[in-house]
Design an enzyme around this catalytic site. Sequence first.
Site, short mmCIF file in Angstrom:
data_model
loop_
_atom_site.label_atom_id
_atom_site.label_comp_id
_atom_site.label_asym_id
_atom_site.label_seq_id
_atom_site.Cartn_x
_atom_site.Cartn_y
_atom_site.Cartn_z
N ARG A 84 0.59 -1.10 0.33
CA ARG A 84 0.03 0.22 0.05
C ARG A 84 1.12 1.46 -0.20
O ARG A 84 1.97 1.47 0.37
CB ARG A 84 -1.15 0.20 1.12
CG ARG A 84 -1.34 1.02 1.64
CD ARG A 84 -3.03 1.69 2.40
NE ARG A 84 -3.46 2.53 2.16
CZ ARG A 84 -4.74 3.04 2.78
NH1 ARG A 84 -5.11 2.35 2.83
NH2 ARG A 84 -5.02 4.05 3.59
N ARG A 94 -6.82 1.48 -3.57
CA ARG A 94 -6.29 0.93 -3.25
C ARG A 94 -5.92 -0.30 -3.14
O ARG A 94 -7.11 -1.45 -3.27
CB ARG A 94 -6.56 1.04 -1.75
CG ARG A 94 -7.93 1.20 -0.97
CD ARG A 94 -8.88 1.86 -0.19
NE ARG A 94 -8.90 3.37 -0.82
CZ ARG A 94 -8.35 4.21 0.22
NH1 ARG A 94 -8.81 4.37 1.09
NH2 ARG A 94 -8.86 5.79 -0.19
N ASP A 97 -7.09 -2.18 2.66
CA ASP A 97 -7.23 -1.18 2.91
C ASP A 97 -8.25 -2.14 4.31
O ASP A 97 -8.68 -3.03 4.80
CB ASP A 97 -8.57 -0.63 2.88
CG ASP A 97 -8.89 0.46 3.59
OD1 ASP A 97 -7.50 1.15 4.37
OD2 ASP A 97 -9.69 2.21 2.75
N ASP A 99 -8.95 -1.77 7.76
CA ASP A 99 -9.96 -0.30 9.52
C ASP A 99 -10.58 -1.97 10.36
O ASP A 99 -11.29 -3.06 10.46
CB ASP A 99 -11.45 -0.07 8.41
CG ASP A 99 -10.88 0.66 7.42
OD1 ASP A 99 -9.91 1.44 7.33
OD2 ASP A 99 -11.94 1.24 6.25
N1 ROI Z 1 -16.16 1.70 -2.01
C1 ROI Z 1 -16.06 0.03 -1.42
N2 ROI Z 1 -17.23 -0.24 -2.31
N3 ROI Z 1 -15.56 -0.77 -1.13
C2 ROI Z 1 -14.24 -0.20 -0.66
O1 ROI Z 1 -13.65 -0.93 0.55
C3 ROI Z 1 -14.17 1.07 0.05
N4 ROI Z 1 -12.89 1.93 0.52
C4 ROI Z 1 -12.77 3.11 0.14
C5 ROI Z 1 -13.31 4.11 -0.65
C6 ROI Z 1 -12.82 5.37 -1.24
C7 ROI Z 1 -14.28 4.84 0.36
N5 ROI Z 1 -14.12 3.28 -1.60
C8 ROI Z 1 -14.59 2.11 -1.62
O2 ROI Z 1 -11.77 3.68 0.63
#
Ligand code: ROI
Length: 167
Positions: A84, A94, A97, A99
């Site tokens: 990343r 990305r 991610d 979280d």
């Molecule tokens: N949209 C989707 N469908 N899934 C994600 O994990 C995701 N993550 C993000 C943003 C760019 C907001 N859009 C996303 O960070």
Amino acid sequence: MSVRCYIGLGSNQADPADQLKRACTALAALPQTQLVACSRLYCSAPMGPQDQPPYINAVALLNTQLPALALLDALQDIELNQGRQRKAERWGPRTLDLDILLYGDQHIHHDRLEVPHYHMHARAFVLYPLAELDPELILPDGTALQAWLEKCPAEGLTPLADQPAQG
Ligand code: ROI
């Protein structure tokens, strides 16, 4: 004492499904932590800019003795290990991610960390995989997860072939 902690996983670059499977393996290897369960993988339409590939999303449940900020550091290490790069574009594509969605029933307000995750109540790609792990979940503010789901249609969200992210 262990804390039940839900992690949101997302990727839309560099073989996203493989990114999530590798991330689950890395979560299972975290110190003082057990990976209890991982939802199926879901394909989801991008939220935010539409000129990016669809995402693969999932949610994992951990039991961890790591403090929240130590867990955050560990998650960021996994993100970096999987290539990343932090980019200027806020809602851009990305590689991975991770979280922290929920950390027990704690509310955490810190420069680096907001828990419950501030957008989770409106994100189908978080709520539906979360409900797969615990449909009866009550959020730290006392709201039932089902109440959030009723307000959040599953549009643009498709489970991949019944294939757990790990196992
Ligand atoms: N949209 C989707 N469908 N899934 C994600 O994990 C995701 N993550 C993000 C943003 C760019 C907001 N859009 C996303 O960070």
